[in-house]
Design a protein around this motif. Structure first.
Motif, PDB file in Angstrom:
ATOM      1  N   LYS A 120       5.435   1.908  11.538  1.00  0.00           N
ATOM      2  CA  LYS A 120       5.609   0.836  10.544  1.00  0.00           C
ATOM      3  C   LYS A 120       5.219   1.304   9.141  1.00  0.00           C
ATOM      4  O   LYS A 120       5.788   0.856   8.151  1.00  0.00           O
ATOM      5  CB  LYS A 120       4.767  -0.390  10.949  1.00  0.00           C
ATOM      6  CG  LYS A 120       5.292  -1.061  12.213  1.00  0.00           C
ATOM      7  CD  LYS A 120       4.551  -2.336  12.543  1.00  0.00           C
ATOM      8  CE  LYS A 120       3.275  -2.101  13.311  1.00  0.00           C
ATOM      9  NZ  LYS A 120       3.468  -1.605  14.677  1.00  0.00           N
ATOM     10  N   THR A 121       4.256   2.227   9.075  1.00  0.00           N
ATOM     11  CA  THR A 121       3.796   2.690   7.765  1.00  0.00           C
ATOM     12  C   THR A 121       4.956   3.302   6.974  1.00  0.00           C
ATOM     13  O   THR A 121       5.149   2.998   5.800  1.00  0.00           O
ATOM     14  CB  THR A 121       2.673   3.739   7.937  1.00  0.00           C
ATOM     15  OG1 THR A 121       1.918   3.402   9.089  1.00  0.00           O
ATOM     16  CG2 THR A 121       1.782   3.781   6.728  1.00  0.00           C
ATOM     17  N   ASP A 222       0.912  -5.875   6.573  1.00  0.00           N
ATOM     18  CA  ASP A 222       0.880  -5.090   7.806  1.00  0.00           C
ATOM     19  C   ASP A 222      -0.023  -5.821   8.797  1.00  0.00           C
ATOM     20  O   ASP A 222      -0.967  -6.479   8.400  1.00  0.00           O
ATOM     21  CB  ASP A 222       0.331  -3.689   7.488  1.00  0.00           C
ATOM     22  CG  ASP A 222       0.524  -2.730   8.660  1.00  0.00           C
ATOM     23  OD1 ASP A 222       1.250  -3.089   9.613  1.00  0.00           O
ATOM     24  OD2 ASP A 222      -0.055  -1.629   8.622  1.00  0.00           O
ATOM     25  N   GLU A 223       0.238  -5.665  10.081  1.00  0.00           N
ATOM     26  CA  GLU A 223      -0.515  -6.385  11.131  1.00  0.00           C
ATOM     27  C   GLU A 223      -0.585  -7.859  10.728  1.00  0.00           C
ATOM     28  O   GLU A 223      -1.638  -8.465  10.674  1.00  0.00           O
ATOM     29  CB  GLU A 223      -1.937  -5.816  11.277  1.00  0.00           C
ATOM     30  CG  GLU A 223      -2.012  -4.296  11.451  1.00  0.00           C
ATOM     31  CD  GLU A 223      -1.584  -3.836  12.843  1.00  0.00           C
ATOM     32  OE1 GLU A 223      -1.225  -4.694  13.670  1.00  0.00           O
ATOM     33  OE2 GLU A 223      -1.580  -2.619  13.070  1.00  0.00           O
ATOM     34  N   GLY A 634      -4.596   0.220  13.858  1.00  0.00           N
ATOM     35  CA  GLY A 634      -3.833   0.877  12.805  1.00  0.00           C
ATOM     36  C   GLY A 634      -3.784   2.381  12.986  1.00  0.00           C
ATOM     37  O   GLY A 634      -2.972   3.051  12.385  1.00  0.00           O
TER      38      GLY A 634
END
Ligand code: ADP
Ligand code: MG
Length: 981
Positions: A120-121, A222-223, A634
């Motif tokens: 995802k990063t 994110d998350e 993460g």
């Protein structure tokens, strides 16, 4: 019916996915083309895109080309050395097609559900690049500071290569640097950093230059579930010391402890009696089979249980209650009694039974109430008449009574009213404090809800189990716990500014999110944020195998089972990750492992950087890692070839979490990118989830399948029941969050209005126009106030009021002129403006004299000649602005405090069949009106009494002469202007 819904949903999703596939083809075609360009040619694309946007093209039509540029830049970077969190690595990522699909959904402002390890990063970099082309900052929200820095360092090479600037914001970033960081194209940081900067800008910054945050253009969270859902129950709050004393807590401390003590002694007695009876009936011995009791004994048992039920309502965490709940039959009986008395028709009987207690506690709703007996004892303990602490005055009614007293004149009435109002405020505060102290005693458990560290109460986050130093329970609860624990009571804090994360994020023009577990909360994302969840296909199919839960009667048995499972798998060399809900459980397990000679690591989400390293190695052969939910999130767990052959990482859940999503997150730690892996959860009937939310049906199943000591209960029905319990809690938490938001929505409107007004003041060129308008409004306000209730207007009353407030006067003849309301108001306003102008002229003269004196001194060479170039008008305007801001900020803080109190107070009204939220809306609006009126009157009055304190020319000269050599620079700064009353 649900089948059909799912189908519709399913096809909508798959249609979307195939649309994305088409775009991905386009991107890849462009990318192929770009492979022939030189580095410089590719780099120039950024400027070209910007130019095309400027000439009217929209972002959407640029997407395929822009994404292709990023992808191609990634390709060119392969093999380049990069430095991430202190480690040298080689860049090795070119976005996969599924990542491009995720990136398209992010561009559209959706939530991309991409499993752990899917990258995802990197995916986020594509939409960040595209939105940054618009020249406004884009924000990527991470779960902690460590990840903000890591992700920024990790992906920056691509952005830099393409000519964009990046930056990371962490808690350690100094204020002076933030402004510059916000000017960059892509900014990484946590939700708190962004949210607090917003609050600081709007409540603390006293000039436009002090504000740091530029815009709310585009953000990817994110998350996203952990930030917008788990953390969304506690709003961001900027608070500081208030001027209130803690005297009240000291005063209340001993009576509250005494009352609670009485309750605990009393419930102990009841519990002991019940224990005796149950023991004599042989009901507590687990080795004995449940037998049928004769009628007399059965009645004895039922009575004992009824007594125990009363105990559970007075001391829900009583040890003996816990013991009784270990026995399925007794547990079922106890639950039956509880259900029985929830019946509306039995409310009276219930109240009668509970009336022997002092306080009743509803653990599920986190509420408590004093019984009549309790209230009576309270007044004995405190010597305060019982009506005072537990009944609220109806102020409106009291005022009417005063107004009806003919013998009093207006002034005397006002005085009386003010006195009552003061007493009432004090009373409310006292009531509130008593309530919080009881809560501290009865519902807040040490080492569960908080720990004590170095004489301080430190909150434990209920989701992550990590301590939260620096954070305080709000609304006086923190002080109440300090009082309970006999610690020094820290100063009461006051809210300066507050916002929920929900409302912060709703300010973004486009908001997107990513997570491995977003689907379960799709409804909430849709309802609250209008965000759609898109399930992005995985790069490779998932290779994880999930086992059924193992359920035990007691925690003890559960821990034994965990130990033997760990020993088994460890022998085979498989790495194991054990997830826990709290630090406490982590420590218990760690102790057990130590005793059994198992080497392991424990992560409590305290040191994100070190823990990231440990978790990264959790996939090595033979590794055992115990981690709370958030620890190391993460960071992905890579496994080697030989671990792969052994079956991959095994994830072991030490309990079911209240939310199924958190369980899924834990499972997602293994089996990433097609890796093999397994997962299993261990549950016991003593776990909080089961203790509080399991259905009576589950207990009856237990009765039937009562297992021998140490053996799991294997009924597939149970798995469903656990899920039902989870669903129930999830639903409840959703309601709580929605509730928080509904209340904050009311505040949000006020906050927006206030902040935009404040912003206008901060950037106003000329303050005088504001002040003239304000005087005019205030005059109108006074006019209304001087019109008495019969609607008759009284010029003398109006004039008197004005003369009391302002240094102006009216002559006899003026009063006798019989002017109309409008004409008189106009006259009054003229007087005010005239006086005010004089005031300003006088201040200006002072400043000019000061300035001339400085010039003389400079000409004589006594001081340097780099004098302040600002005009006196400018200086004066700044002073007025300072006065303005100081006053409105102070009043706003006061307003927030009133709102806080109102919020807790309206809940008491729900008893009277009133809807608390409606009441809240109504009254907070009235409070806001009050706030505006107060603001006007304070500022208006202040405008006539402020005084610039600048040294007179004589004083100045004397000062200079006193100095020996090297005269310091003398310029007027705001320190010399005293604007205090
Ligand atoms: P997530 O946040 O989705 O869990 P990360 O962004 O942490 O995943 O990435 C997981 C791992 O996958 C990282 O080690 C990263 O290097 C790797 N990865 C991601 N995308 C690619 C890619 N396109 N090519 C090669 N490796 C990738
Ligand atoms: Mg990630």
């Amino acid at each position: 019916m649900f089948g059909i819904l799912k189908k519709v949903f399913g096809t909508a999703q798959s249609r979307k996915v195939s649309r994305y596939r088409n775009i991905v083809h386009q991107i890849n075609r462009f990318e192929l083309e770009y492979q022939t360009l030189s580095d410089d040619q590719l780099k120039q694309k950024t400027a070209q895109f910007k130019a095309r946007l400027a000439s009217g093209e929209d972002l959407k039509s640029l997407l395929p080309e822009a994404y292709a540029v990023v992808k191609n830049a990634c390709r060119r970077l392969v093999g380049t050395e990069i430095n991430v969190s202190g480690y040298r690595q080689k860049w090795d990522m070119i976005p996969y097609d599924v990542q491009l699909m995720g990136a398209i959904s992010l561009f559209e402002g959706s939530i991309a559900e991409m499993q752990t390890g899917e990258g995802k990063t990197l995916t986020a970099s594509l939409p960040l690049y595209l939105y940054a082309l618009e020249g406004k900052g884009t924000h990527l929200i991470t779960t902690n500071d460590y990840l903000a820095e890591r992700d920024c360092e990790w992906i920056s090479p691509v952005f830099h290569w393409l000519g964009l600037k990046t930056g990371a914001l962490t808690n350690a970033t100094p204020l002076e640097e933030r402004r510059e960081i916000y000017t960059r194209d892509v900014i990484y940081g946590t939700a708190s950093e962004f949210g607090f900067d917003y609050l600081r800008d709007n409540s603390m910054a006293t000039s436009a230059e002090d504000q740091v945050q530029s815009s709310h253009h585009f953000a990817i969270v994110d998350e996203v579930d952990s930030i917008l859902i788990d953390e969304a129950r506690t709003p961001l709050i900027i608070s500081g010391p208030s001027n209130q004393s803690n005297q009240m807590y000291d005063e209340l401390k001993s009576p509250v402890s005494a009352l609670v003590k009485k309750q605990s002694v009393f419930t102990n007695e009841i519990a002991q009696k019940a224990e005796k009876i149950l023991t004599s009936l042989n009901l507590l011995d687990k080795s004995l089979e449940a037998k049928k009791l004769n009628k007399v004994d059965e009645e004895k048992k039922q009575n004992a249980l009824k007594d125990l039920w009363v105990v559970s309502k007075g001391m829900p965490r009583h040890d003996f209650i816990k013991t009784v709940r270990e026995h399925p039959d007794l547990r079922a009986d106890l639950e039956k009694i509880d259900t029985l008395y929830y019946d509306k028709q039995r409310q009276e009987e219930r109240a009668e039974l509970l009336s022997i207690l002092y306080i009743t506690v509803d653990e599920r709703a986190s509420e408590y109430e004093l019984t009549d007996k309790g209230i009576h004892t309270w007044s004995e303990l405190t010597g305060v008449e019982k009506t005072n602490d537990f009944t609220m005055l109806d102020l409106g009614h009291e005022y009417a009574l005063i107004d009806a007293i003919d013998s009093l004149d207006e002034a005397a009435k006002l005085e009386k009213k003010t006195a009552i109002q003061k007493a009432d405020a004090l009373n409310k505060e006292r009531h509130h404090n008593i309530k919080q102290m009881l809560r501290a005693h009865l519902l807040m458990e040490k080492d569960v809800d908080y720990i004590i560290q170095e004489g301080k109460v430190v909150i434990i986050d209920e989701n992550t189990g990590r301590p939260q130093p620096g954070r305080r329970f709000s609304d006086g609860l923190h002080q109440a716990i300090e009082a309970k624990e006999e610690l020094d009571i820290q100063e009461e804090t006051q809210t300066y500014a507050t916002i929920t994360l929900q409302n912060y994020f709703r300010m973004y023009e486009t908001l997107a999110g990513m997570s491995g577990t977003a689907m379960p909360e799709a409804r909430e994302f849709q309802e609250i944020y209008k965000l759609e969840v898109v399930a992005v296909p995985t790069y490779k199919p998932c290779g994880r195998v999930d086992s059924e839960d193992e359920v035990y009667m007691t925690k003890r048995e559960k821990y034994h089972a965990i130990l033997s499972e760990v020993q088994d798998l460890h022998k085979k060399g498989r790495p194991i990750l054990i997830g826990t809900e709290t630090v406490e459980v982590s420590e218990t397990l760690s102790r057990i492992f130590k005793q059994n000679g198992l080497k392991h690591n424990v992560l409590n989400a305290r040191h994100h950087d070190q823990e990231a390293e440990i978790i990264a190695s959790a996939g090595q052969k033979g590794a055992i890692t115990i981690a709370t939910n958030m620890a190391g999130r993460g960071t992905d767990i890579k496994i080697s070839k030989d671990v792969c052959d052994l079956g991959g990482l095994h994830v072991l859940g030490s309990t079911r979490h209240q939310s199924r999503r958190i369980d899924r997150q834990l499972r997602g730690r293994c089996g990433r990118l097609g890796d093999p892996g397994t997962s299993k959860f261990f549950v016991s009937f003593e776990d909080d989830l089961m203790r509080l939310f399991a259905s009576p049906k589950m207990t009856s199943i237990l009765q039937r399948f009562r297992p021998p000591e140490g053996e799991p209960i294997s009924a597939s029905m149970l798995t469903k029941s656990i899920e039902t319990a989870q669903k129930r809690v999830e639903q409840r938490n959703f309601t709580i969050r929605k509730h928080t938001l509904e209340y904050d929505d009311v505040m949000n409107r006020q906050r927006k209005e206030f902040y935009s007004f404040r912003q206008e003041i901060l950037s106003a060129q000329n303050m005088l126009t504001y002040i003239y308008t304000l005087l005019q409004d205030y005059c109108g306000q006074l006019l209304d106030e001087s019109t008495n209730t019969s609607g008759k207007w009284d010029s003398t009353a109006f004039a008197t009021m004005l003369c009391e407030l302002f240094p102006i006067s009216f002559s006899e003849s003026e009063l006798k002129e019989h002017l109309s309301e409008e004409a008189f108001e106009k006259k009054a306003l003229q007087k005010l403006v005239h006086t005010f102008k004089n005031k300003i002229e006088q201040q200006k003269r002072k400043l000019e004299e000061h300035r001339n004196a400085l010039h003389e001194l400079a000409a004589a060479g006594l001081i340097g000649d780099n004098l302040d170039k600002k005009s006196t008008n400018q200086i004066l305007s700044n002073v007025l602005r300072d006065i303005f801001i100081t006053i409105i900020d102070r009043l706003w803080q006061e307003h927030l405090l009133h709102i806080d109190h109102l919020r807790s107070e309206v809940h008491m009204r729900s008893v009277g069949q009133k809807d608390p939220l409606m009441e809240f809306k109504h009254e907070s609006f009235a409070l806001f009106q009050d706030f505006i009126q107060k603001m006007r009157s304070r500022i208006a009055q202040k405008m006539f009494i402020f005084e610039l304190h600048v040294p007179s020319p004589e004083e100045l000269k004397a000062q200079i002469i006193r100095m020996h050599e090297g005269a310091p620079e003398l310029a007027l700064d705001s320190n010399e202007i005293d604007i205090t009353p």
